[in-house]
Design an enzyme around this catalytic site. Structure first.
Site, PDB file in Angstrom:
ATOM      1  N   LYS A  38       0.838  -1.208   0.000  1.00 17.73           N
ATOM      2  CA  LYS A  38       0.000   0.000   0.000  1.00 17.73           C
ATOM      3  C   LYS A  38       0.869   1.253   0.000  1.00 17.73           C
ATOM      4  O   LYS A  38       0.538   2.238  -0.662  1.00 17.73           O
ATOM      5  CB  LYS A  38      -0.933   0.029   1.221  1.00 17.73           C
ATOM      6  CG  LYS A  38      -1.954  -1.074   1.236  1.00 17.73           C
ATOM      7  CD  LYS A  38      -3.122  -0.767   0.313  1.00 17.73           C
ATOM      8  CE  LYS A  38      -4.050  -1.945   0.323  1.00 17.73           C
ATOM      9  NZ  LYS A  38      -5.071  -2.160  -0.479  1.00 17.73           N
ATOM     10  N   LYS A  90      -2.630 -11.757  -8.168  1.00 24.20           N
ATOM     11  CA  LYS A  90      -3.923 -12.344  -7.840  1.00 24.20           C
ATOM     12  C   LYS A  90      -5.069 -11.547  -8.472  1.00 24.20           C
ATOM     13  O   LYS A  90      -4.926 -10.351  -8.741  1.00 24.20           O
ATOM     14  CB  LYS A  90      -4.095 -12.421  -6.326  1.00 24.20           C
ATOM     15  CG  LYS A  90      -4.161 -11.074  -5.654  1.00 24.20           C
ATOM     16  CD  LYS A  90      -4.630 -11.163  -4.210  1.00 24.20           C
ATOM     17  CE  LYS A  90      -4.793  -9.756  -3.645  1.00 24.20           C
ATOM     18  NZ  LYS A  90      -5.464  -9.662  -2.378  1.00 24.20           N
ATOM     19  N   LYS A 147     -10.133  -6.806  -6.649  1.00 18.59           N
ATOM     20  CA  LYS A 147     -11.305  -5.980  -6.932  1.00 18.59           C
ATOM     21  C   LYS A 147     -10.960  -4.758  -7.767  1.00 18.59           C
ATOM     22  O   LYS A 147     -11.772  -4.286  -8.542  1.00 18.59           O
ATOM     23  CB  LYS A 147     -11.942  -5.516  -5.617  1.00 18.59           C
ATOM     24  CG  LYS A 147     -12.600  -6.638  -4.832  1.00 18.59           C
ATOM     25  CD  LYS A 147     -13.414  -6.071  -3.665  1.00 18.59           C
ATOM     26  CE  LYS A 147     -13.673  -7.119  -2.600  1.00 18.59           C
ATOM     27  NZ  LYS A 147     -12.947  -6.864  -1.349  1.00 18.59           N
TER      28      LYS A 147
HETATM   29  P1  TYM Z   1     -10.930  -9.020   0.669  1.00 22.17           P
HETATM   30  O1  TYM Z   1     -12.159  -8.199   0.734  1.00 22.17           O
HETATM   31  O2  TYM Z   1      -9.781  -8.523  -0.148  1.00 22.17           O
HETATM   32  O3  TYM Z   1     -11.276 -10.466   0.127  1.00 22.17           O
HETATM   33  C1  TYM Z   1     -12.317 -11.244   0.696  1.00 22.17           C
HETATM   34  C2  TYM Z   1     -11.939 -12.709   0.696  1.00 22.17           C
HETATM   35  O4  TYM Z   1     -11.623 -13.138  -0.642  1.00 22.17           O
HETATM   36  C3  TYM Z   1     -10.337 -13.757  -0.661  1.00 22.17           C
HETATM   37  N1  TYM Z   1      -9.683 -13.438  -1.933  1.00 22.17           N
HETATM   38  C4  TYM Z   1      -9.108 -14.353  -2.731  1.00 22.17           C
HETATM   39  N2  TYM Z   1      -8.976 -15.685  -2.620  1.00 22.17           N
HETATM   40  C5  TYM Z   1      -8.346 -16.338  -3.631  1.00 22.17           C
HETATM   41  N3  TYM Z   1      -7.874 -15.716  -4.749  1.00 22.17           N
HETATM   42  C6  TYM Z   1      -7.977 -14.377  -4.903  1.00 22.17           C
HETATM   43  N4  TYM Z   1      -7.541 -13.787  -6.002  1.00 22.17           N
HETATM   44  C7  TYM Z   1      -8.617 -13.628  -3.869  1.00 22.17           C
HETATM   45  N5  TYM Z   1      -8.907 -12.307  -3.699  1.00 22.17           N
HETATM   46  C8  TYM Z   1      -9.548 -12.215  -2.505  1.00 22.17           C
HETATM   47  C9  TYM Z   1      -9.587 -13.146   0.504  1.00 22.17           C
HETATM   48  O5  TYM Z   1      -8.541 -14.001   0.936  1.00 22.17           O
HETATM   49  C10 TYM Z   1     -10.678 -13.003   1.534  1.00 22.17           C
HETATM   50  O6  TYM Z   1     -10.867 -14.234   2.227  1.00 22.17           O
HETATM   51  N6  TYM Z   1      -8.733  -8.112   5.061  1.00 22.17           N
HETATM   52  C11 TYM Z   1      -9.753  -8.891   4.413  1.00 22.17           C
HETATM   53  C12 TYM Z   1     -11.134  -8.684   4.985  1.00 22.17           C
HETATM   54  C13 TYM Z   1     -11.225  -8.940   6.437  1.00 22.17           C
HETATM   55  C14 TYM Z   1     -11.231 -10.199   7.100  1.00 22.17           C
HETATM   56  C15 TYM Z   1     -11.343  -9.904   8.473  1.00 22.17           C
HETATM   57  C16 TYM Z   1     -11.162 -11.517   6.651  1.00 22.17           C
HETATM   58  C17 TYM Z   1     -11.327  -7.964   7.391  1.00 22.17           C
HETATM   59  N7  TYM Z   1     -11.407  -8.558   8.605  1.00 22.17           N
HETATM   60  C18 TYM Z   1     -11.376 -10.924   9.410  1.00 22.17           C
HETATM   61  C19 TYM Z   1     -11.188 -12.533   7.609  1.00 22.17           C
HETATM   62  C20 TYM Z   1     -11.301 -12.236   8.964  1.00 22.17           C
HETATM   63  C21 TYM Z   1      -9.795  -8.476   2.944  1.00 22.17           C
HETATM   64  O7  TYM Z   1      -9.416  -7.406   2.588  1.00 22.17           O
HETATM   65  O8  TYM Z   1     -10.423  -9.395   2.135  1.00 22.17           O
END
Ligand code: TYM
Length: 334
Positions: free
Chosen positions: A113, A196, A199
């Site tokens: 970031k 990866k 979004k």
């Molecule tokens: P976020 O919003 O980026 O993504 C949500 C979930 O999707 C998974 N993910 C992926 N898995 C496989 N391949 C990919 N290309 C890919 N892109 C995203 C992420 O691993 C995630 O499980 N910090 C977290 C959100 C969060 C969270 C938490 C998760 C906040 N608090 C507590 C678990 C527990 C995030 O930004 O995920």
């Protein structure tokens, strides 16, 4: 027997894609019967990038709708917005006292970031893993279904849990573990082979759950491939194994077996494989897209889901924070 506690969250920063689906949501759905599940929209986490206030509600509603359309049952799980649980920021504050600059600055996602948005290196970004730990520990969860990209954050959540326990002489917080099906966390790569699927990066190499059939076909036909293997049973480059993974996740096993054998015998035609994958993927996404679109029109239902979810989740978050206050010594009226 008490069910094991599961927590996971998704940031409300954009349209959900196949990485979110296969890395996270699909596993939520598989866990919803046998576990006590808390799934939430991480709207506070999304504030690190200063989203326009006009967009926030729409983004949160979309994440809820896409989760439900993917098979999550709000009757079985607590599905809520992070900002509806005031106990989360309270635990975040407590854990911040146990989190150190040095370790936070070293987190790879923080370093990324800093590189990507040098003008907005705010304290929320630095303490992002602490807020994430609070999300998980507030329900004293033991299993956290997430994609591979979140593994490091989970390790930090375990460190903070242990540090709290060590300092206050308890085993109050269990160590939360990444939950893997088949012992493997999933990583879906971008279709251009660059990192990866995410979004916000390369929209044309990302398949969203809201993409229509033609968009899906176009994106898959443009996915990165090469001349094909020149020796039998060659190791696959990661962008090719990503296409095979997507095929395996959406097509019937005999189709995947057919193309795997063609690859191993050096007579694969990627054009044919992509056409097949495009059709299977379009058929796979269609019902989710349609259901999610219909739900987003029905604001009353989304509001009810969020309210009920927060009510369920607050039973456990209140109990945790009350106990944590006592352990710390914030206990002035008893
Ligand atoms: P976020 O919003 O980026 O993504 C949500 C979930 O999707 C998974 N993910 C992926 N898995 C496989 N391949 C990919 N290309 C890919 N892109 C995203 C992420 O691993 C995630 O499980 N910090 C977290 C959100 C969060 C969270 C938490 C998760 C906040 N608090 C507590 C678990 C527990 C995030 O930004 O995920």
């Amino acid at each position: 027997m008490k069910k094991e506690i599961v927590v996971s969250g998704i940031r409300s920063t954009g349209y959900l894609h196949l990485g979110n689906y296969f890395g996270a949501i699909q596993n939520y759905v598989k866990m919803q019967d046998a576990h006590e599940c808390y799934f939430f929209v991480a709207d506070y986490h999304s504030l690190t990038t200063h989203p326009d206030p006009k967009d926030l509600k729409k983004n949160v509603y979309r994440v809820v709708a896409e989760n439900v359309a993917s098979g999550l049952d709000p009757e079985k799980v607590a599905l809520y917005a992070q900002s509806d649980l005031p106990e989360i920021p309270e635990l975040y504050l407590m854990l911040n006292m146990l989190a150190y600059m040095g370790e936070l600055e070293k987190v790879p996602t923080f370093k990324d970031k800093v590189r990507l948005q040098p003008d907005n290196v705010n304290a929320g970004l630095l303490t992002y893993p602490v807020l994430m730990a609070a999300d998980i520990l507030i329900h004293r969860a033991v299993k956290v279904p997430v994609g591979k990209d979140q593994e490091q954050h989970l390790e930090m959540a375990r460190n903070f849990a242990n540090r709290f326990n060590g300092r206050y002489g308890t085993d109050f917080f269990p160590e939360p573990q990444v939950y893997r099906f088949n012992n493997d966390t999933v990583k879906i790569m971008s279709l251009d082979g660059n990192g990866k699927m995410s979004k916000s990066e390369n929209v044309n190499a990302t398949i969203y759950l809201s993409d229509d059939d033609d968009t899906i076909r176009k994106k898959i036909m443009k996915a990165k491939t090469d001349q094909g293997p020149t020796v039998p049973n060659a190791e696959m480059p990661d962008y090719i194994s990503n296409l095979f993974l997507l095929l395996q996740l959406t097509a019937s096993p005999d189709i995947t077996a057919h193309y795997t054998s063609a690859y191993n015998n050096c007579n694969i035609r990627y054009g044919d494989m992509k056409k097949q994958l495009a059709e299977d993927m379009a058929a796979f996404v269609k019902p989710i897209r349609e259901h999610a679109a219909a739900l987003q029109q029905d604001e009353q239902t989304i509001k009810r889901i969020l309210k009920d979810g927060a009510e369920k989740a607050r039973i456990s978050s209140r109990a945790t924070i009350e106990e944590a206050r006592k352990l710390i010594g914030i206990n002035y009226y008893q």
